[in-house]
Structure formats: C-alpha cells, structure tokens
Design a protein around this motif. Structure first.
Motif, PDB file in Angstrom:
ATOM      1  N   VAL A 283       1.447  -1.487   0.036  1.00 39.17           N
ATOM      2  CA  VAL A 283      -0.394   0.072   0.050  1.00 39.17           C
ATOM      3  C   VAL A 283       0.660   1.313   0.342  1.00 39.17           C
ATOM      4  O   VAL A 283       0.789   2.130  -0.568  1.00 39.17           O
ATOM      5  CB  VAL A 283      -0.709   0.189   1.080  1.00 39.17           C
ATOM      6  CG1 VAL A 283      -1.411   1.968   1.319  1.00 39.17           C
ATOM      7  CG2 VAL A 283      -2.008  -0.932   1.513  1.00 39.17           C
ATOM      8  N   LYS A 284       2.235   1.967   0.865  1.00 40.33           N
ATOM      9  CA  LYS A 284       2.690   2.086   0.956  1.00 40.33           C
ATOM     10  C   LYS A 284       3.594   2.690  -0.332  1.00 40.33           C
ATOM     11  O   LYS A 284       3.814   3.987  -0.864  1.00 40.33           O
ATOM     12  CB  LYS A 284       3.884   2.599   1.893  1.00 40.33           C
ATOM     13  CG  LYS A 284       3.191   2.244   3.180  1.00 40.33           C
ATOM     14  CD  LYS A 284       4.473   1.909   4.213  1.00 40.33           C
ATOM     15  CE  LYS A 284       4.110   2.237   6.299  1.00 40.33           C
ATOM     16  NZ  LYS A 284       4.077   3.800   6.211  1.00 40.33           N
ATOM     17  N   LEU A 285       4.123   1.287  -1.097  1.00 39.06           N
ATOM     18  CA  LEU A 285       4.589   2.043  -2.355  1.00 39.06           C
ATOM     19  C   LEU A 285       3.371   2.357  -3.069  1.00 39.06           C
ATOM     20  O   LEU A 285       3.659   2.885  -4.029  1.00 39.06           O
ATOM     21  CB  LEU A 285       4.919   0.204  -3.404  1.00 39.06           C
ATOM     22  CG  LEU A 285       6.066   0.034  -2.091  1.00 39.06           C
ATOM     23  CD1 LEU A 285       6.562  -1.303  -2.638  1.00 39.06           C
ATOM     24  CD2 LEU A 285       7.465   1.231  -2.896  1.00 39.06           C
ATOM     25  N   HIS A 295       4.728  10.210   2.725  1.00 45.64           N
ATOM     26  CA  HIS A 295       5.011   9.848   4.070  1.00 45.64           C
ATOM     27  C   HIS A 295       3.273   9.288   4.767  1.00 45.64           C
ATOM     28  O   HIS A 295       2.102  10.466   4.528  1.00 45.64           O
ATOM     29  CB  HIS A 295       5.250  11.525   5.230  1.00 45.64           C
ATOM     30  CG  HIS A 295       5.178  10.973   6.365  1.00 45.64           C
ATOM     31  ND1 HIS A 295       3.705  11.226   7.465  1.00 45.64           N
ATOM     32  CD2 HIS A 295       5.804  11.474   7.375  1.00 45.64           C
ATOM     33  CE1 HIS A 295       3.776  11.236   8.791  1.00 45.64           C
ATOM     34  NE2 HIS A 295       5.254  10.911   8.546  1.00 45.64           N
ATOM     35  N   SER A 296       3.353   8.195   4.818  1.00 44.26           N
ATOM     36  CA  SER A 296       2.140   7.626   5.416  1.00 44.26           C
ATOM     37  C   SER A 296       1.616   6.392   6.589  1.00 44.26           C
ATOM     38  O   SER A 296       3.059   5.916   7.026  1.00 44.26           O
ATOM     39  CB  SER A 296       1.839   6.135   4.036  1.00 44.26           C
ATOM     40  OG  SER A 296       1.931   5.602   4.130  1.00 44.26           O
ATOM     41  N   THR A 297       0.528   7.194   7.376  1.00 47.79           N
ATOM     42  CA  THR A 297       0.514   5.814   8.329  1.00 47.79           C
ATOM     43  C   THR A 297      -0.492   5.004   8.397  1.00 47.79           C
ATOM     44  O   THR A 297      -1.944   5.314   7.861  1.00 47.79           O
ATOM     45  CB  THR A 297       0.245   7.295  10.074  1.00 47.79           C
ATOM     46  OG1 THR A 297       1.149   7.523  10.121  1.00 47.79           O
ATOM     47  CG2 THR A 297      -0.114   6.640  10.877  1.00 47.79           C
ATOM     48  N   ILE A 298      -0.102   3.711   8.087  1.00 44.45           N
ATOM     49  CA  ILE A 298      -1.244   2.700   8.316  1.00 44.45           C
ATOM     50  C   ILE A 298      -1.654   2.234   9.302  1.00 44.45           C
ATOM     51  O   ILE A 298      -0.537   1.571   9.937  1.00 44.45           O
ATOM     52  CB  ILE A 298      -1.173   2.430   7.030  1.00 44.45           C
ATOM     53  CG1 ILE A 298      -0.801   3.152   5.716  1.00 44.45           C
ATOM     54  CG2 ILE A 298      -1.849   0.736   6.233  1.00 44.45           C
ATOM     55  CD1 ILE A 298      -0.481   2.573   4.475  1.00 44.45           C
ATOM     56  N   GLU A 299      -2.886   2.466   9.306  1.00 46.02           N
ATOM     57  CA  GLU A 299      -3.546   0.762  10.843  1.00 46.02           C
ATOM     58  C   GLU A 299      -4.059  -0.409   9.957  1.00 46.02           C
ATOM     59  O   GLU A 299      -5.315  -0.085   9.063  1.00 46.02           O
ATOM     60  CB  GLU A 299      -4.510   1.687  11.831  1.00 46.02           C
ATOM     61  CG  GLU A 299      -4.538   0.902  12.752  1.00 46.02           C
ATOM     62  CD  GLU A 299      -5.544   1.668  14.097  1.00 46.02           C
ATOM     63  OE1 GLU A 299      -6.592   0.943  14.705  1.00 46.02           O
ATOM     64  OE2 GLU A 299      -4.513   2.614  13.955  1.00 46.02           O
ATOM     65  N   ILE A 300      -3.732  -1.685  10.928  1.00 38.73           N
ATOM     66  CA  ILE A 300      -3.717  -2.872   9.753  1.00 38.73           C
ATOM     67  C   ILE A 300      -5.155  -3.007  10.502  1.00 38.73           C
ATOM     68  O   ILE A 300      -4.967  -3.336  11.488  1.00 38.73           O
ATOM     69  CB  ILE A 300      -2.826  -3.564   9.235  1.00 38.73           C
ATOM     70  CG1 ILE A 300      -2.071  -3.250   8.407  1.00 38.73           C
ATOM     71  CG2 ILE A 300      -3.254  -4.483   8.973  1.00 38.73           C
ATOM     72  CD1 ILE A 300      -2.676  -2.972   7.075  1.00 38.73           C
TER      73      ILE A 300
END
Length: 316
Positions: A283-285, A295-300
C-alpha cells in the motif's frame, strides 16, 4: 492491529522525514533577498516623501505598496530561515509550514493595502488635488526600475517556494502600480487630467485583488489541511483497494505537510490470511509511486478484529 508511522529515510527522498526537505540556497539566494529588501526600503522613503510633496495619492500609494513589498520580503526571508530549523518533539514535522503561513500573511497584507488605496482614491474622485506630474513620473520611473530589479533578484526562488512567490507577485503588482502612476503623471502633464491619479489608483487596486484571488486558495487549502489539489480521492481509494489482500479502507485523510511533502493516514482492512507487513508495504508503495505520498501512517485491521477507533462509524 498494527500501525506504522513510516519515518524512515527512504520515506523522504529529500530528508529524514522530520526536517525540511529541500535546500534553502544559502549564499546567493539569501543575499538576493536582503538586497531586495534594502532597495525597496530606500524607494519607499523616496516615494512617500515625493508623493507628499507632489500631492499625489497614487505616488504615496505606490510608496506604501513598496513598503509592503519590503515587509513581504522580510517576512519571506524570516520564514525561510525558520523553515530550515530541524524538527523537535514539539514540532515533529519541522518548521517548513512557516513558509505557507508567511505567504498567507503576505497575501492578506496585499489585500488590506489594495482596499486602503481604493478608499483613499474614492475620496479624491470628487475633488482631485493638483499633482506635480513631472515629479510623479520621475519617482514612478525609479520605482519601476527597482520593482523589476527586485523581481529579477527573487525570480529563481519564486519557482521553488510558495512563500517567495507571494513576495514576488507582491513586487510584480507594485511594478504594475508604477506603470499606472507613470501614465497618470503623463496625463496630468499633457492634459491636466487631475482625476487620472485617483482613477488609476482604483484600477490598480482592482487589478491587484483580481490577480491574487486565485493564489490565496491553494495556500488556505494547505493551512486547513485540505487534500492536495492533485489528489484524486476515488482513484486513490481504488488503487489501495486493488492491492492484493486489501478488502476495505476507511478513515482516509490526505494533506500537505508543507509545499513539498504530502502525508496520508488510513485504516486498511485485510483478509484474515493476508500478511499484514507485506500488504502494508505494498500500500505504501502504491501511495508513493502513483500519488506522490511519501509519508503515510497505516493501521491494519481484519474483519475479525474490527476497528479499534472508539468513534464508531466515523469516516467509514
């Protein structure tokens, strides 16, 4: 559940993820700004004194406008220096947004000056005073040279920074004022049209306000944490949902940290059998490569675990 603040060096090709990401051009760039301030302050004094002597509201207006140019450049220079400061625990994104704030303040000042000029000029429409056209033209010509010189000094930086661009546009607007004052002085000398002075002042103010109306929108958008103009929300959602293992997406927020950096946060729901680390990296890619979000903050989350956010339903 898992959360990644993604503050590694690879996250920010221009920096460490916390500091200001782009070079501030010490040397020539800063010297150019300082020289621009000095010549504008000198011009301000000459124009206001000359305008009072010639009884020209347009020339005084041009002088006040040049003072606002100088102050705009001082503000831009100070914000530029402040933006170069490193991040701290209290200012974890660094100080780079100082340039956005400075740009907004500069535009607000330009609006205030333009409105003030209009009010002064309207008061002189019914009984325009005699104006010393020759003196007006001489000082307006000097102002035009200084304005164009200042624009030249700051042109390169204006392409790199919205902050410097605000000051640069401020200066170009003043160059237009100087041209109009020159025309007014010529009309007064040739035909004795004293009313040309206040009329041109009003027209100048209208043109300035019209010119800057489109520049304040993007800056206000950044200050209000609006989504960057280039972000297509439906496409971004579709790209994230297309990542293998992703089954849902909510709490999506995208904003600009500063003029150069975009940031995003979101809750991503994945299949129970999906690898959370590999999915998050994928997802970040996608965010980085397709939407320029470094810059990303991802909660799974999974369907089984549900969302841990206590505000049920917000952003779903």
């Amino acid at each position: 559940m898992s959360q990644d603040h993604h503050h590694h060096g690879r996250d920010h090709p221009h920096g460490d993820g916390h500091g200001h990401p782009h070079d501030h051009g010490k040397g020539l760039s800063d010297s150019a700004l300082l020289w621009a301030v000095v010549i504008n302050l000198g011009l301000t004094a000459a124009q206001i004194a000359g305008g009072l002597a010639a009884d020209s509201v347009a020339l005084v207006a041009d002088g006040v406008h040049n003072l606002s140019d100088a102050l705009a450049l001082v503000l831009a220079f100070g914000a530029r220096k402040l933006a170069a400061r490193p991040a701290t625990p209290a200012m974890s994104f660094g100080w780079s947004r100082a340039e956005i704030v400075a740009a907004f303040v500069n535009y607000l000042a330009l609006i205030a000056v333009s409105v003030w000029l209009m009010v002064e000029a309207v008061g002189r429409l019914t009984d325009p005073p005699p104006v010393a056209g020759g003196l007006v033209m001489a000082l307006a010509a000097l102002a035009l040279v200084v304005d164009l010189g200042t624009a030249w000094l700051t042109a390169r930086l204006a392409k790199e920074s919205v902050n410097i661009r605000a000051a640069w546009l401020h200066n170009l607007a003043d160059a237009a004022v100087s041209v109009a004052v020159l025309i007014g002085g010529a009309l007064i000398l040739a035909f004795g049209w004293r009313i040309a002075d206040p009329i041109l002042t009003i027209l100048i103010s209208v043109v300035i306000l019209w010119h800057i109306r489109g520049d304040t929108g993007p800056i206000l958008r950044m200050l209000m944490l609006g989504a960057p103009a280039g972000i297509d929300d439906p496409t971004l959602r579709r790209d994230v949902l297309a990542v293998a293992g992703v089954t849902g997406l909510h709490h999506l927020h995208v904003w600009q940290i500063d003029e150069k950096r975009r940031s995003a946060e979101m809750h991503v729901v994945i299949a129970d059998d999906a690898d959370p680390y590999a999915t998050r990296l994928a997802v970040k890619l996608v965010l980085h490569d397709r939407h320029d979000i470094a810059h990303s903050t991802i909660e799974i989350e999974t369907r089984t675990s549900g969302c841990a956010d206590p505000v049920a339903g917000e952003g779903h």
